[in-house]
Design a protein around this motif. Structure first.
Motif, PDB file in Angstrom:
ATOM      1  N   GLY A 158       0.781  -1.231   0.000  1.00 45.53           N
ATOM      2  CA  GLY A 158       0.000   0.000   0.000  1.00 45.53           C
ATOM      3  C   GLY A 158       0.811   1.279   0.000  1.00 45.53           C
ATOM      4  N   THR A 159       2.134   1.184  -0.150  1.00 40.89           N
ATOM      5  CA  THR A 159       2.977   2.388  -0.206  1.00 40.89           C
ATOM      6  C   THR A 159       2.771   3.078  -1.552  1.00 40.89           C
ATOM      7  OG1 THR A 159       4.631   1.362   1.229  1.00 40.89           O
ATOM      8  CG2 THR A 159       5.348   3.259  -0.074  1.00 40.89           C
ATOM      9  N   ILE A 160       2.558   4.380  -1.520  1.00 42.06           N
ATOM     10  CA  ILE A 160       2.412   5.158  -2.754  1.00 42.06           C
ATOM     11  C   ILE A 160       3.805   5.552  -3.221  1.00 42.06           C
ATOM     12  CG2 ILE A 160       1.490   7.256  -3.804  1.00 42.06           C
ATOM     13  CD1 ILE A 160      -0.696   7.180  -1.609  1.00 42.06           C
ATOM     14  N   ILE A 161       4.117   5.216  -4.475  1.00 37.75           N
ATOM     15  CA  ILE A 161       5.440   5.515  -5.035  1.00 37.75           C
ATOM     16  C   ILE A 161       5.273   6.276  -6.334  1.00 37.75           C
ATOM     17  CG2 ILE A 161       7.556   4.507  -5.998  1.00 37.75           C
ATOM     18  CD1 ILE A 161       7.279   2.271  -3.986  1.00 37.75           C
ATOM     19  N   GLN A 162       6.085   7.309  -6.479  1.00 40.10           N
ATOM     20  CA  GLN A 162       6.110   8.097  -7.713  1.00 40.10           C
ATOM     21  C   GLN A 162       7.478   7.906  -8.360  1.00 40.10           C
ATOM     22  OE1 GLN A 162       5.654  12.306  -7.168  1.00 40.10           O
ATOM     23  NE2 GLN A 162       5.813  12.738  -9.323  1.00 40.10           N
ATOM     24  N   ILE A 163       7.474   7.641  -9.666  1.00 39.36           N
ATOM     25  CA  ILE A 163       8.729   7.486 -10.407  1.00 39.36           C
ATOM     26  C   ILE A 163       9.044   8.815 -11.082  1.00 39.36           C
ATOM     27  CG2 ILE A 163       9.965   6.227 -12.199  1.00 39.36           C
ATOM     28  CD1 ILE A 163       7.910   3.954 -11.797  1.00 39.36           C
ATOM     29  N   GLU A 164      10.191   9.367 -10.748  1.00 37.61           N
ATOM     30  CA  GLU A 164      10.625  10.630 -11.341  1.00 37.61           C
ATOM     31  C   GLU A 164      11.718  10.338 -12.368  1.00 37.61           C
ATOM     32  OE1 GLU A 164      11.916  14.992  -9.708  1.00 37.61           O
ATOM     33  OE2 GLU A 164      12.805  13.247  -8.731  1.00 37.61           O
ATOM     34  N   ASP A 165      11.466  10.752 -13.596  1.00 41.68           N
ATOM     35  CA  ASP A 165      12.390  10.552 -14.707  1.00 41.68           C
ATOM     36  C   ASP A 165      13.327  11.755 -14.768  1.00 41.68           C
ATOM     37  OD1 ASP A 165      13.630  10.195 -17.162  1.00 41.68           O
ATOM     38  OD2 ASP A 165      11.805  10.429 -18.332  1.00 41.68           O
TER      39      ASP A 165
END
Length: 172
Positions: free
Chosen positions: A92-99
């Protein structure tokens, strides 16, 4: 007026009752969020050749290669593959991928650069919620990209190109 008296046994019982009751003023802190990302497989565009008009070579997150422009696929050498990252995090961890791109790839024979754009994620978008039931089980994230081959390269492209790309996995 009331006369109130406690014998020794009653006093010990009252003290014992108050000593076993747990009183807390604030709730426990949340479970610490720790995210670990490991590279399991590199992004590989395979072999191809480019004419003078340039074009694009794209590998999707599901290992499908497409070309456009003056590019011709070759079925020799390394197999085509999307990059694979194993993301370990609490469920349930929210992860954002930053390019951090675009990125420049070079080879040892020429100084003619090729641009790499990261643009394909198996999560469907750059923000996702971890789905594995345990932090010890990896959430597999496949990543694809596009090589942009410039026009009028005048045959300056032969060789093997290498480089790195950086993605930041930010947890919320």
């Amino acid at each position: 007026m009331y006369n109130f008296s406690l014998d020794k046994a009653s006093l010990w019982i009252l003290l014992f009752m108050f000593s076993v009751l747990e009183i807390s003023a604030q709730e426990n802190p949340p479970i610490p969020i720790e995210v670990e990302v490991r590279t399991s497989r590199n992004l590989n565009f395979g072999s191809f050749t480019a004419g003078n008009s340039g074009g694009n070579v794209t590998v999707s997150y599901d290992d499908q290669r497409t070309v456009d422009g003056d590019i011709f696929e070759l079925n020799v050498g390394e197999p085509v593959s999307a990059a694979l990252f194993d993301v370990y995090a609490n469920p349930g961890t929210i992860i954002q991928i930053e390019d951090m791109g675009p990125f420049t790839l070079t080879n040892n024979n020429t100084s003619f650069p090729i641009k790499l754009y990261i643009n394909s994620f198996s999560t469907g978008q750059r923000t996702f919620v971890t789905w594995e039931p345990s932090a010890q089980t990896p959430n597999e994230v496949f990543v694809g990209g596009t090589l942009s081959i410039p026009a009028d390269n005048s045959g300056n492209l032969p060789g093997m190109y290498n480089g790195t790309f950086t993605l930041n996995f930010i947890h919320q």
